[in-house]
Design an enzyme around this catalytic site. Structure first.
Site, mmCIF file in Angstrom:
data_model
loop_
_atom_site.group_PDB
_atom_site.id
_atom_site.type_symbol
_atom_site.label_atom_id
_atom_site.label_comp_id
_atom_site.label_asym_id
_atom_site.label_seq_id
_atom_site.Cartn_x
_atom_site.Cartn_y
_atom_site.Cartn_z
ATOM 1 N N LYS A 73 8.968 -0.799 2.189
ATOM 2 C CA LYS A 73 7.606 -0.951 1.699
ATOM 3 C C LYS A 73 6.657 -1.160 2.860
ATOM 4 C CE LYS A 73 8.583 -2.896 -2.892
ATOM 5 N NZ LYS A 73 8.356 -4.034 -3.807
ATOM 6 N N VAL A 74 5.400 -0.770 2.642
ATOM 7 C CA VAL A 74 4.352 -0.960 3.645
ATOM 8 C C VAL A 74 3.271 -1.851 3.044
ATOM 9 C CG1 VAL A 74 2.687 0.163 5.156
ATOM 10 C CG2 VAL A 74 4.845 1.307 4.632
ATOM 11 N N LYS A 81 5.559 -2.566 7.967
ATOM 12 C CA LYS A 81 6.630 -1.878 7.254
ATOM 13 C C LYS A 81 7.827 -2.825 7.171
ATOM 14 C CE LYS A 81 7.957 2.402 8.320
ATOM 15 N NZ LYS A 81 8.674 3.483 9.058
ATOM 16 N N GLY A 117 8.357 3.923 0.534
ATOM 17 C CA GLY A 117 9.039 5.145 0.934
ATOM 18 C C GLY A 117 10.530 4.962 0.988
ATOM 19 N N ALA A 118 11.207 5.921 1.640
ATOM 20 C CA ALA A 118 12.658 5.881 1.697
ATOM 21 C C ALA A 118 13.160 4.707 2.519
ATOM 22 C CB ALA A 118 13.187 7.184 2.290
ATOM 23 N N SER A 119 12.407 4.301 3.537
ATOM 24 C CA SER A 119 12.890 3.255 4.435
ATOM 25 C C SER A 119 12.416 1.865 4.054
ATOM 26 C CB SER A 119 12.457 3.571 5.873
ATOM 27 O OG SER A 119 11.064 3.742 5.930
ATOM 28 N N ASP A 130 10.651 14.775 11.984
ATOM 29 C CA ASP A 130 10.110 14.641 10.613
ATOM 30 C C ASP A 130 8.591 14.785 10.628
ATOM 31 O OD1 ASP A 130 10.178 14.373 7.895
ATOM 32 O OD2 ASP A 130 10.292 12.189 7.895
ATOM 33 N N ILE A 148 0.823 -1.222 0.000
ATOM 34 C CA ILE A 148 0.000 0.000 0.000
ATOM 35 C C ILE A 148 0.848 1.260 0.000
ATOM 36 C CG2 ILE A 148 -2.015 -1.056 1.083
ATOM 37 C CD1 ILE A 148 -1.091 0.056 3.757
ATOM 38 N N GLY A 149 2.164 1.115 0.045
ATOM 39 C CA GLY A 149 3.015 2.296 0.022
ATOM 40 C C GLY A 149 4.479 1.928 -0.034
#
Length: 998
Positions: A698-699, A713, A694-696, A821, A691-692
């Site tokens: 996948k989710v 995550k 990012g930099a760190s 952040d 579902i997403g």
């Protein structure tokens, strides 16, 4: 003998190794000791060298020359941190001490040992807690400045016993007790400034009238209620009275006319009523009178015009009648602001003839007649604001010679005739608004000389002729609207040079010809409206490259050819190409029924679900071929499905076999009681559930056997390729993000912090399992087509929830936690739009070392959210989070992203500030928000601006932010207009419908 020699040798070595500080005199040793107790990030005290004989040459140190004794220490702006150095109190003759604009963190009661102090300035530091009562024990103290700190609680009773105090400044702290009457006992006071504190609501103590030596009294934004006491009229030496931004009511007392020395009186933003008191002509020294934003009535008295006024601000009241003609005889009048009243009649013909008028704003009244030609007779006029009146006649030609004009707003009047040619080319004007008049003639070619112009508003007039060819030289133009005129001709090629243009509205004119090629240069264009003209040719495919365009209306023209497929690249809120001569198939994205109204009146267009846009002739003739092709595709589809199913079963068997071997290697660490095992998590980590990204990592969304869902995550395994290891917003991926998140979230329990259920780790893979948030992130929702789901009550509740989460991190965690952040993408929303702060991969625990901040080796955070001091100095504390949260508040109010190509070099904070100044609050607030919430939206906007103050010391704490947000609900709950016209408050406790009306 040997022992004696050894002792002698040791003494000799000790003497050789003794620090050169022994050469310093005693006062120098005290100063050097104070230096060692302070944090000196910039090495500002490097010259305080213990090898000197005397400290008198050191930076910031002043000495009495005959005696060589230290009498002053001025360390203003040295960027020093740590507790107040009490060693300085041992300097016997120290009379002047200033730590203004540093990071001093504590002020102990022992400061009373500085017995010789006359001047003590600790303004703009990080001092907190109660005001030290012992300060009143300093016998000779005459000047005390503790402004812009975080002191809280009551003003101590001892502050009524200062024997010689002349200046007391406590402005901009968190003092929340009542304003005490005992301050009236300090008869030596000449200046009392306790503004901008959240004092408990209360009256102005009448005892302040006893301060007969007082020259300056500032009580703005102190929560004052009730009437202004008559006793203030006894302050005969008062030169400056500021009671603005309070809740004062009743009439202005007549005793204020006895303030014979007063130079300025500021009473704005209260609830004062009645007429201005008689006798104002006695105030022969008065230069500024500001009683704006009250409920004052009556006429503006003639006697005001006999004063040497430089500034008269009476806007947003209920004054009526005509403006006294004698106002034009005021020789010093520089500023005249009377907008939002009920004033009538004509402006004096010679207004500005005898005075250096610089600012005049008479907007939103009922003035009539012609604009006086003398307004700029002295050549000083910078702002001319006269919108929403009934001024008539031509624009005076003399105004075209007013070279200093920067803002001109003459819209919504009855002005007529041609605009003077010189008026078009004023070199400094940034805003020129002439909309909603009866002006005629051409737009002069002289406009090419208006090199500073950013907003040009000419709509709803009778302008004729073509657009000037030189329009393209105004390279700073952001907004050009000239709709509903009689403009002719084609768009000039030079208009493509307007690279900063964000809005172009030329609707309802008589423009013709083709659109010029090269529209791709309008990279910042947000709105393009050319509807209801006679434009022809094809629609340029270049329009599809305008990445920030969200409003496109080309309807009612003569465009032909196909709809460019490139338009599918746009993220439009409004698309209208109706009533042209377009033909051919529609691009696939536009073939759905929802787009039908965008293409009406184009009989040659066809496609998909768009019934009625084209003829159906020939369908029967081709039906046989269609049936054959359909059969072939169905058969091929069945073969494909069977093959995919067989492959999937084989793959799943292999995957399960491999996972059965790997499951034994996983280590699970739980932080709450779990109703699932790691097996359930691992079985669902496939690409279908992503579902997403990012930099760190996948989710994934994982639906458990219980029917509940969790978010997982999966952090990236090991080092990634350089091209993959940077997030557009967050920068380099932090290797310790997993440990930081586990360490932080594992011990936090708060309703507005996302819940971390557990972590699963192996040597090569790390998983974090969170509660699942069905509505995703605030950023994704707010800035997508679903932004309409977020009405103002929902946005307000999100703001409060997120503020409470951050307040918990800053004030209730020991030691405090700085998120580092904070952004809308890290605020997640549950099924009821309740907010949770998430993503603690770069969070830091702030250890209290006395510095008040912690220095980081790299910047963490996201572009547009990073506090200025953090970006420049890498110094981080809770106020860095406050800045980022302020940006989130501005996002909620404006609906805009923190950085946007439309802003150019600016970010959202700078854009809001500039737009507020140039265009007003209506151009800042998200147009999707109901106007009935405007008052509350403006309050949240104000909080956002406080949070994003450039100086950290001026930003409120998150605890204070929560309180301010809650006060909006408590004092004036968001209301909705019902069908019967009444206002009904919203309630936020109905989880099924956050906007339900009770």
């Amino acid at each position: 003998m040997f022992l004696s020699f050894l002792s002698f040798l040791l003494l000799l070595l000790a003497g050789a190794a003794a620090p050169p500080a022994l050469s310093l005199n005693q006062e120098g040793l005290y100063l050097h000791g104070a230096k060692l107790s302070l944090s000196d990030q910039d090495s500002s005290l490097a010259a305080w060298d213990d090898r000197d004989a005397s400290p008198c040459g050191w930076p910031g140190v002043g000495c009495d020359h005959p005696s060589g004794s230290v009498v002053s220490v001025d360390l203003s702006g040295f960027n020093l941190g740590g507790p107040f150095p009490l060693l300085l109190c041992r300097l016997p003759n120290l009379t002047f001490l200033s730590f203004f604009n540093n990071s001093i963190t504590s002020l102990p009661a022992g400061v009373s040992a500085c017995r010789s102090l006359v001047h003590l300035d600790l303004g703009q530091n990080l001092l907190a807690g109660d005001l030290p009562a012992s300060l009143a024990d300093l016998p000779g103290l005459a000047y005390l400045d503790l402004s812009a700190n975080n002191f809280s609680g009551d003003i101590p009773a001892s502050f009524g016993r200062f024997p010689r105090l002349e200046v007391l400044s406590l402005v901009n702290n968190l003092l929340d007790g009542a304003i005490p009457g005992f301050l009236g006992n300090v008869s030596t006071l000449k200046m009392l400034n306790i503004s901008y504190n959240p004092f408990a609501p209360g009256r102005i103590p009448p005892e302040l009238g006893n301060l007969t030596n007082l020259e300056v009294l500032w009580l703005s934004e102190c929560g004052l209620t009730g009437k202004i006491p008559e006793s203030l009229g006894r302050l005969k030496r008062l030169t400056d009275l500021d009671l603005a931004f309070n809740y004062l009511e009743g009439p202005i007392p007549s005793s204020l006319t006895d303030l014979e020395s007063v130079v300025q009186i500021e009473l704005y933003n209260n609830s004062l009523t009645g007429e201005l008191p008689a006798g104002l002509s006695k105030l022969t020294a008065l230069r500024l009178l500001d009683a704006s934003m009250n409920r004052l009535t009556g006429t503006i008295p003639d006697e005001l015009t006999r004063l040497p006024l430089e500034s008269l601000n009476l806007y947003e009241n209920q004054f009526s009648g005509e403006l006294p003609a004698s106002i034009a005889d005021s020789p010093n009048l520089n500023e005249l602001r009377l907008f939002n009243n009920r004033l009538t009649g004509k402006l004096p013909k010679n207004l500005g003839q005898n005075a250096p008028l610089q600012y005049i704003d008479v907007s939103t009244n009922n003035f009539s007649g012609e604009i006086p030609a003398s307004l700029c007779a002295n050549g000083e006029l910078e702002e001319l604001l006269m919108i929403e009146n009934s001024f008539s006649g031509p624009i005076p030609e003399a105004l075209g010679r007013c070279q200093r004009l920067t803002r001109v707003r003459l819209g919504n009047n009855r002005l007529s005739g041609e605009v003077p040619s010189s008026f078009w080319g004023l070199p400094r004007v940034s805003l020129l608004e002439l909309a909603d008049n009866k002006l005629s003639g051409p737009i002069g070619e002289e406009i090419a000389r208006a090199s500073n112009l950013s907003v040009l508003s000419l709509s709803r007039n009778e302008f004729t002729g073509p657009l000037p060819k030189g329009i393209g030289t105004i390279v700073r133009l952001l907004d050009f609207s000239a709709s509903e005129n009689k403009l002719t001709g084609s768009l000039p090629e030079s208009i493509l040079n307007l690279g900063q243009l964000g809005r172009l509205d030329l609707r309802s004119n008589d423009l013709s010809g083709e659109l010029p090629s090269g529209i791709r240069h309008w990279k910042k264009l947000n709105e393009l409206d050319l509807a209801d003209n006679r434009l022809s040719g094809s629609i340029p495919a270049d329009i599809g490259g305008l990445s920030v365009l969200n409003y496109l209306d080309l309807s009612g023209n003569q465009f032909s050819g196909k709809v460019p497929a490139e338009l599918q690249n746009l993220k439009l809120n409004q698309l209208n190409l109706s009533y042209n001569s377009l033909s051919g198939p529609l691009p696939p994205m536009f073939t759905k029924q929802m787009y039908k109204n965008s293409f009406l009146g184009n009989p040659g267009l066809c496609g998909g679900e768009m019934k009625g846009l084209c003829n159906g002739g020939g369908e029967e003739r081709n039906s046989g071929y269609v049936w054959l092709l359909r059969s072939i595709f169905i058969l091929a589809g069945l073969v494909f499905i069977v093959g995919v199913g067989w492959f999937y079963m084989k793959y799943k068997s292999f995957k399960n076999a491999k996972r059965a071997i790997d499951k034994s290697k996983w280590t699970l660490m739980s932080f709450h009681k779990l109703g699932f095992s790691e097996d359930e998590i691992l079985d669902c980590l496939d690409e279908d559930n992503v579902i997403g990204t990012g930099a760190s990592g996948k989710v994934y969304k994982v639906v458990l056997s219980s029917g509940d869902a969790v978010a997982v995550k999966k952090l990236w395994d090991g080092p990634r390729k350089e091209s993959e290891s940077h997030d557009v917003e967050k920068g380099p991926v932090q290797d310790d993000g997993f440990d930081a998140e586990v360490k932080t979230l594992g011990k936090i329990r708060h309703k507005n912090i996302v819940k971390l259920w557990c972590s699963c780790t192996t040597r090569d893979c790390k998983l974090l399992v969170y509660e699942y948030m069905p509505n995703g992130s605030l950023g994704d929702l707010l800035h997508s087509s679903k932004g309409g789901l977020l009405d103002w009550p929902t946005r307000y509740r999100i703001a409060v929830d997120a503020a409470e989460g951050l307040s918990y991190l800053h004030h209730d965690c020991v030691p405090p936690i700085v998120h580092r952040d904070v952004k809308s993408n890290n605020i997640l929303l549950d099924a009821d739009f309740g907010a949770r702060v998430a993503d603690f991969g770069v969070a830091k625990v702030v250890e209290r070392t006395g510095k008040g901040h912690e220095s980081m080796s790299v910047i963490a955070g996201s572009c547009g959210y990073i506090a200025p001091e953090y970006a420049y100095t890498l110094r981080v504390n809770e106020k860095s989070d406050t800045y980022s949260f302020g940006v989130v508040l501005l996002e909620l109010v404006t609906g805009r992203r923190p950085v946007d190509p439309e802003f150019g070099e600016k970010d959202l904070v700078k854009w809001v500030c500039i737009t507020l100044d140039q265009k007003g609050v209506d151009q800042v607030i998200d147009r999707k928000l109901d106007s009935c919430f405007k008052e509350d939206v403006c309050k949240v906007l104000n909080i956002g601006l406080q949070c994003t103050s450039p100086l950290p010391i001026n930003r409120p704490s998150m605890r204070r932010v929560v309180k301010m947000l809650q006060e909006i609900s408590a004092e004036n709950a968001p209301k909705k207009v019902n069908k019967d016209g009444k206002l009904t408050p919203y309630y936020y406790d109905d989880a099924s419908d956050p906007g339900s009306v009770a």
